[in-house]
Design a protein around this motif. Structure first.
Motif: not given
Length: 166
Positions: A122, A125-126, A128, A149, A157-160, A162, A164
């Motif tokens: 996480e 990801k945060k 990048d 990884k 991971v589940e981009e949906r 996120k 905004d």
């Protein structure tokens, strides 16, 4: 039709502490020093982590046990959640995990549990950006991995999910 796929893991292995860069040696020593803050009266298995931020700050954490075992927390998450709470916009460059017990000699590097790996993922990801992770066996081998990884290839991971406005 069944598709059989493979993935590979990439890491560096060091036989001796002296083979590490000066920066990695210093971070290992800071993790080792943090072992004294471990609260591990039940397992007597002390674990510590040191996290290097891009601005040079080093944040440490240690495992914190509780008689109700699920209520404790691993060293990695203690350190990472401290970064998240105190330095929410910081970039993590690298981290070291080490362990010690008086019950036996630890002969191989101790690696992270799945929960800690997911938290590390996480943070990557945060920000990048991958995190260099060193597993430091005091007086033994050291493993260095670039990015979570390589440790958790099927990271959740589940981009949906996120939001905004964060």
């Amino acid at each position: 039709m069944i598709n059989k796929l493979n993935f590979s893991v990439s890491y560096e292995a060091y036989d001796h502490f002296s083979e590490l860069t000066d920066e990695d040696q210093l971070l290992c020593k800071k993790a080792e020093a943090a072992l004294v803050t471990s609260y591990s009266p039940y397992s007597n298995f002390k674990v510590a982590a040191a996290v290097q931020l891009s601005d040079g700050k080093v944040i440490t954490g240690s495992n914190q046990e509780n008689v109700a075992y699920p209520s404790g927390l691993c060293a990695e998450r203690v350190a990472l959640f401290t970064v998240g709470a105190a330095y929410p916009h910081a970039v993590i460059e690298s981290m070291v995990i080490t362990a010690h017990t008086d019950n036996f000699k630890i002969e191989q590097p101790v690696t992270c549990c799945g929960s800690c790996l997911q938290v590390m993922a996480e943070f990557e990801k945060k920000q990048d950006k991958e995190i260099d992770v060193l597993f430091y066996c005091i007086d033994g081998k050291i493993l260095k991995v670039k990015g979570v990884k390589n440790l958790l290839p099927f990271v959740f991971v589940e981009e949906r999910l996120k939001v905004d406005n964060c």
